[in-house]
Design a protein around this motif. Structure first.
Motif, PDB file in Angstrom:
ATOM      1  N   GLU A  23       0.831  -1.200   0.000  1.00 23.62           N
ATOM      2  CA  GLU A  23       0.000   0.000   0.000  1.00 23.62           C
ATOM      3  C   GLU A  23       0.869   1.255   0.000  1.00 23.62           C
ATOM      4  O   GLU A  23       0.579   2.230  -0.690  1.00 23.62           O
ATOM      5  CB  GLU A  23      -0.932  -0.007   1.221  1.00 23.62           C
ATOM      6  N   ALA A  24       1.961   1.233   0.754  1.00 30.38           N
ATOM      7  CA  ALA A  24       2.872   2.377   0.783  1.00 30.38           C
ATOM      8  C   ALA A  24       3.503   2.605  -0.590  1.00 30.38           C
ATOM      9  O   ALA A  24       3.596   3.740  -1.062  1.00 30.38           O
ATOM     10  CB  ALA A  24       3.951   2.154   1.833  1.00 30.38           C
ATOM     11  N   LEU A  25       3.923   1.522  -1.236  1.00 33.47           N
ATOM     12  CA  LEU A  25       4.517   1.654  -2.570  1.00 33.47           C
ATOM     13  C   LEU A  25       3.502   2.185  -3.569  1.00 33.47           C
ATOM     14  O   LEU A  25       3.834   2.969  -4.456  1.00 33.47           O
ATOM     15  CB  LEU A  25       5.075   0.306  -3.022  1.00 33.47           C
ATOM     16  N   ARG A  26       2.240   1.773  -3.422  1.00 35.35           N
ATOM     17  CA  ARG A  26       1.197   2.286  -4.317  1.00 35.35           C
ATOM     18  C   ARG A  26       1.058   3.799  -4.174  1.00 35.35           C
ATOM     19  O   ARG A  26       1.000   4.530  -5.174  1.00 35.35           O
ATOM     20  CB  ARG A  26      -0.145   1.620  -3.988  1.00 35.35           C
ATOM     21  N   LEU A  27       1.018   4.276  -2.946  1.00 38.77           N
ATOM     22  CA  LEU A  27       0.843   5.711  -2.715  1.00 38.77           C
ATOM     23  C   LEU A  27       2.015   6.523  -3.264  1.00 38.77           C
ATOM     24  O   LEU A  27       1.827   7.640  -3.763  1.00 38.77           O
ATOM     25  CB  LEU A  27       0.692   5.981  -1.217  1.00 38.77           C
ATOM     26  N   MET A  28       3.195   5.969  -3.189  1.00 39.98           N
ATOM     27  CA  MET A  28       4.381   6.734  -3.568  1.00 39.98           C
ATOM     28  C   MET A  28       4.752   6.622  -5.044  1.00 39.98           C
ATOM     29  O   MET A  28       5.450   7.490  -5.573  1.00 39.98           O
ATOM     30  CB  MET A  28       5.573   6.308  -2.705  1.00 39.98           C
ATOM     31  N   THR A  29       4.292   5.565  -5.710  1.00 45.72           N
ATOM     32  CA  THR A  29       4.757   5.337  -7.079  1.00 45.72           C
ATOM     33  C   THR A  29       3.657   5.284  -8.127  1.00 45.72           C
ATOM     34  O   THR A  29       3.940   5.416  -9.319  1.00 45.72           O
ATOM     35  CB  THR A  29       5.560   4.023  -7.146  1.00 45.72           C
ATOM     36  N   GLU A  30       2.407   5.071  -7.724  1.00 47.09           N
ATOM     37  CA  GLU A  30       1.326   4.954  -8.699  1.00 47.09           C
ATOM     38  C   GLU A  30       1.111   6.285  -9.416  1.00 47.09           C
ATOM     39  O   GLU A  30       1.105   7.345  -8.786  1.00 47.09           O
ATOM     40  CB  GLU A  30       0.033   4.532  -8.003  1.00 47.09           C
ATOM     41  N   PRO A  31       0.937   6.276 -10.739  1.00 50.11           N
ATOM     42  CA  PRO A  31       0.693   7.528 -11.464  1.00 50.11           C
ATOM     43  C   PRO A  31      -0.571   8.219 -10.968  1.00 50.11           C
ATOM     44  O   PRO A  31      -1.543   7.560 -10.572  1.00 50.11           O
ATOM     45  CB  PRO A  31       0.537   7.073 -12.928  1.00 50.11           C
ATOM     46  N   LEU A  32      -0.548   9.528 -10.986  1.00 48.43           N
ATOM     47  CA  LEU A  32      -1.724  10.292 -10.577  1.00 48.43           C
ATOM     48  C   LEU A  32      -2.837  10.129 -11.605  1.00 48.43           C
ATOM     49  O   LEU A  32      -2.571   9.998 -12.801  1.00 48.43           O
ATOM     50  CB  LEU A  32      -1.370  11.772 -10.443  1.00 48.43           C
ATOM     51  N   PRO A  33      -4.084  10.138 -11.152  1.00 55.55           N
ATOM     52  CA  PRO A  33      -5.195  10.046 -12.116  1.00 55.55           C
ATOM     53  C   PRO A  33      -5.229  11.277 -13.008  1.00 55.55           C
ATOM     54  O   PRO A  33      -4.767  12.360 -12.625  1.00 55.55           O
ATOM     55  CB  PRO A  33      -6.430   9.983 -11.210  1.00 55.55           C
ATOM     56  N   ARG A  34      -5.768  11.105 -14.198  1.00 51.50           N
ATOM     57  CA  ARG A  34      -5.838  12.212 -15.149  1.00 51.50           C
ATOM     58  C   ARG A  34      -6.683  13.342 -14.579  1.00 51.50           C
ATOM     59  O   ARG A  34      -7.776  13.134 -14.061  1.00 51.50           O
ATOM     60  CB  ARG A  34      -6.449  11.719 -16.469  1.00 51.50           C
ATOM     61  N   LEU A  35      -6.149  14.540 -14.675  1.00 53.36           N
ATOM     62  CA  LEU A  35      -6.847  15.710 -14.167  1.00 53.36           C
ATOM     63  C   LEU A  35      -8.035  16.035 -15.066  1.00 53.36           C
ATOM     64  O   LEU A  35      -7.930  16.048 -16.292  1.00 53.36           O
ATOM     65  CB  LEU A  35      -5.895  16.912 -14.128  1.00 53.36           C
ATOM     66  N   ARG A  36      -9.180  16.297 -14.437  1.00 54.39           N
ATOM     67  CA  ARG A  36     -10.381  16.633 -15.191  1.00 54.39           C
ATOM     68  C   ARG A  36     -11.099  17.788 -14.512  1.00 54.39           C
ATOM     69  O   ARG A  36     -11.228  17.815 -13.289  1.00 54.39           O
ATOM     70  CB  ARG A  36     -11.322  15.416 -15.268  1.00 54.39           C
ATOM     71  N   SER A  37     -11.551  18.740 -15.297  1.00 52.54           N
ATOM     72  CA  SER A  37     -12.207  19.919 -14.755  1.00 52.54           C
ATOM     73  C   SER A  37     -13.497  19.545 -14.032  1.00 52.54           C
ATOM     74  O   SER A  37     -14.314  18.776 -14.540  1.00 52.54           O
ATOM     75  CB  SER A  37     -12.517  20.922 -15.859  1.00 52.54           C
ATOM     76  N   CYS A  38     -13.699  20.122 -12.853  1.00 50.97           N
ATOM     77  CA  CYS A  38     -14.941  19.881 -12.111  1.00 50.97           C
ATOM     78  C   CYS A  38     -16.087  20.714 -12.676  1.00 50.97           C
ATOM     79  O   CYS A  38     -17.236  20.568 -12.237  1.00 50.97           O
ATOM     80  CB  CYS A  38     -14.735  20.197 -10.634  1.00 50.97           C
ATOM     81  N   LEU A  39     -15.792  21.598 -13.635  1.00 51.03           N
ATOM     82  CA  LEU A  39     -16.831  22.421 -14.242  1.00 51.03           C
ATOM     83  C   LEU A  39     -17.420  21.798 -15.504  1.00 51.03           C
ATOM     84  O   LEU A  39     -18.282  22.385 -16.147  1.00 51.03           O
ATOM     85  CB  LEU A  39     -16.268  23.814 -14.583  1.00 51.03           C
ATOM     86  N   ASP A  40     -16.952  20.607 -15.851  1.00 47.33           N
ATOM     87  CA  ASP A  40     -17.480  19.926 -17.027  1.00 47.33           C
ATOM     88  C   ASP A  40     -18.934  19.520 -16.757  1.00 47.33           C
ATOM     89  O   ASP A  40     -19.210  18.793 -15.800  1.00 47.33           O
ATOM     90  CB  ASP A  40     -16.641  18.685 -17.327  1.00 47.33           C
ATOM     91  N   PRO A  41     -19.877  19.964 -17.579  1.00 49.13           N
ATOM     92  CA  PRO A  41     -21.299  19.636 -17.352  1.00 49.13           C
ATOM     93  C   PRO A  41     -21.588  18.147 -17.334  1.00 49.13           C
ATOM     94  O   PRO A  41     -22.597  17.718 -16.768  1.00 49.13           O
ATOM     95  CB  PRO A  41     -22.007  20.329 -18.522  1.00 49.13           C
ATOM     96  N   GLU A  42     -20.720  17.346 -17.955  1.00 46.85           N
ATOM     97  CA  GLU A  42     -20.943  15.909 -17.962  1.00 46.85           C
ATOM     98  C   GLU A  42     -20.804  15.298 -16.573  1.00 46.85           C
ATOM     99  O   GLU A  42     -21.283  14.189 -16.321  1.00 46.85           O
ATOM    100  CB  GLU A  42     -19.967  15.230 -18.927  1.00 46.85           C
ATOM    101  N   ARG A  43     -20.179  16.018 -15.661  1.00 49.51           N
ATOM    102  CA  ARG A  43     -19.968  15.488 -14.302  1.00 49.51           C
ATOM    103  C   ARG A  43     -21.201  15.661 -13.423  1.00 49.51           C
ATOM    104  O   ARG A  43     -21.530  14.780 -12.635  1.00 49.51           O
ATOM    105  CB  ARG A  43     -18.770  16.184 -13.645  1.00 49.51           C
ATOM    106  N   ASP A  44     -21.849  16.830 -13.525  1.00 51.77           N
ATOM    107  CA  ASP A  44     -22.950  17.109 -12.598  1.00 51.77           C
ATOM    108  C   ASP A  44     -24.146  17.776 -13.266  1.00 51.77           C
ATOM    109  O   ASP A  44     -24.982  18.385 -12.583  1.00 51.77           O
ATOM    110  CB  ASP A  44     -22.449  17.982 -11.446  1.00 51.77           C
ATOM    111  N   GLY A  45     -24.213  17.696 -14.591  1.00 56.18           N
ATOM    112  CA  GLY A  45     -25.326  18.330 -15.294  1.00 56.18           C
ATOM    113  C   GLY A  45     -25.193  19.831 -15.431  1.00 56.18           C
ATOM    114  O   GLY A  45     -26.131  20.504 -15.866  1.00 56.18           O
ATOM    115  N   GLY A  46     -24.036  20.368 -15.058  1.00 56.38           N
ATOM    116  CA  GLY A  46     -23.791  21.795 -15.246  1.00 56.38           C
ATOM    117  C   GLY A  46     -23.972  22.654 -14.007  1.00 56.38           C
ATOM    118  O   GLY A  46     -23.830  23.881 -14.074  1.00 56.38           O
ATOM    119  N   ARG A  47     -24.246  22.036 -12.846  1.00 51.66           N
ATOM    120  CA  ARG A  47     -24.475  22.827 -11.629  1.00 51.66           C
ATOM    121  C   ARG A  47     -23.245  23.629 -11.221  1.00 51.66           C
ATOM    122  O   ARG A  47     -23.344  24.795 -10.839  1.00 51.66           O
ATOM    123  CB  ARG A  47     -24.917  21.913 -10.488  1.00 51.66           C
TER     124      ARG A  47
END
Length: 288
Positions: free
Chosen positions: A209-233
């Motif tokens: 678990e420690a190795l995962r936290l330190m070496t796993e690639p970060l998830p792709r950054l995605r804008s929280c303002l994308d309407p597909e995420r919350d319908g545009g709220r």
């Protein structure tokens, strides 16, 4: 101590009995504070923060003044790492400030603050947290022990960041981005050439678990303002806030505002997707 790649870095040589320093936290803090630098320690729960702060205060005594990362030298000035009357008076002033707001101060803070140590969790009042954060920024406090609530949104860099557990709570796991954000408080880009983060493991099964936290690639950054995420709220709220702040004064300002967004940049290679986003934003403006 091991590197993020699992290679032995050095042997830790604690000189206290296990009862006095159960996971070498005292030794690790002392290594840094003895050089006049600051430490952030992250714990699971509120009570763990309080107990850790008391442990450090009892075992380390009065800590030297801190040389603040990116600052003008800290409470006692650059290069001065011994306790001074000035720092003692500033720590007393911190207690006096807390007393002005409330006659009752947490007993653990009464013990820890004169030693240059504080703790930070959601159980404290906002004025207490603000005062402790400012004292750390000024170098009045050398150590803050905190829950993950301090990990985001607060700019408190330190020379060393220590995680007392590989998990933020029982049956919970760190998200890689959250862990890296908290660990990233070690040092400050452009201000310091050094900073380190240490993750303490209590069981051999925690290694993966420690190795995962330190070496796993970060998830792709995605804008929280994308309407597909919350319908545009979120997008509607962002536009409303821009209007309220005066950033949007006329219709022509909307396109300028939108093209400063990550959401637009992420759709720039998709003409249809970009037009759909811009249309949604204009509809949101009409709605408002």
């Amino acid at each position: 101590l091991y590197t993020a790649q699992g290679n032995l870095l050095r042997q830790l040589l604690p000189w206290r009995q296990p009862a006095q320093d159960p996971d070498h936290i005292v030794t690790l803090v002392e290594e840094t504070t003895s050089k006049g630098h600051q430490v952030l320690v992250f714990c699971h729960y509120r009570k763990h923060c309080e107990n850790c702060a008391v442990l450090l205060a009892e075992q380390l005594g009065k800590l030297p003044a801190a040389v603040v990362i990116g600052g003008g030298g800290g409470a006692a000035g650059a290069g001065k790492v011994k306790e001074s009357d000035y720092v003692a008076s500033k720590r007393q002033a911190l207690l006096d400030t807390l007393r002005e707001k409330s006659p009752t101060i947490h007993p653990c803070l009464l013990l820890a603050i004169p030693k240059g140590i504080g703790f930070h969790h959601a159980g404290l009042a906002d004025y207490e947290k603000d005062a402790l954060e400012e004292a750390f920024r000024q170098g009045v406090l050398s150590v803050i022990v905190a829950t993950s609530s301090l990990g985001t949104g607060i700019n408190l860099p330190a020379a060393r960041v220590i995680f007392r557990s590989v998990r933020p709570g029982a049956n919970r796991e760190f998200e890689v981005s959250s862990y890296r954000q908290m660990a990233g408080r070690a040092g400050r880009a452009g201000k310091s050439t050094y900073g380190e983060s240490i993750l303490l493991l209590k069981q051999s099964k925690d290694v993966n678990e420690a190795l995962r936290l330190m070496t796993e690639p970060l998830p792709r950054l995605r804008s929280c303002l994308d309407p597909e995420r919350d319908g545009g709220r979120a997008l509607v709220r962002a536009i409303l806030e821009a209007i309220a702040s005066g950033a949007l004064r006329q219709l022509g300002d909307l396109d300028t505002f939108l093209h400063c967004m990550l959401a637009v940049r992420q759709r720039s290679q998709n003409a249809a997707g970009l037009q759909a986003f811009l249309s949604h934003a204009r509809s949101a403006l009409c709605y408002l």
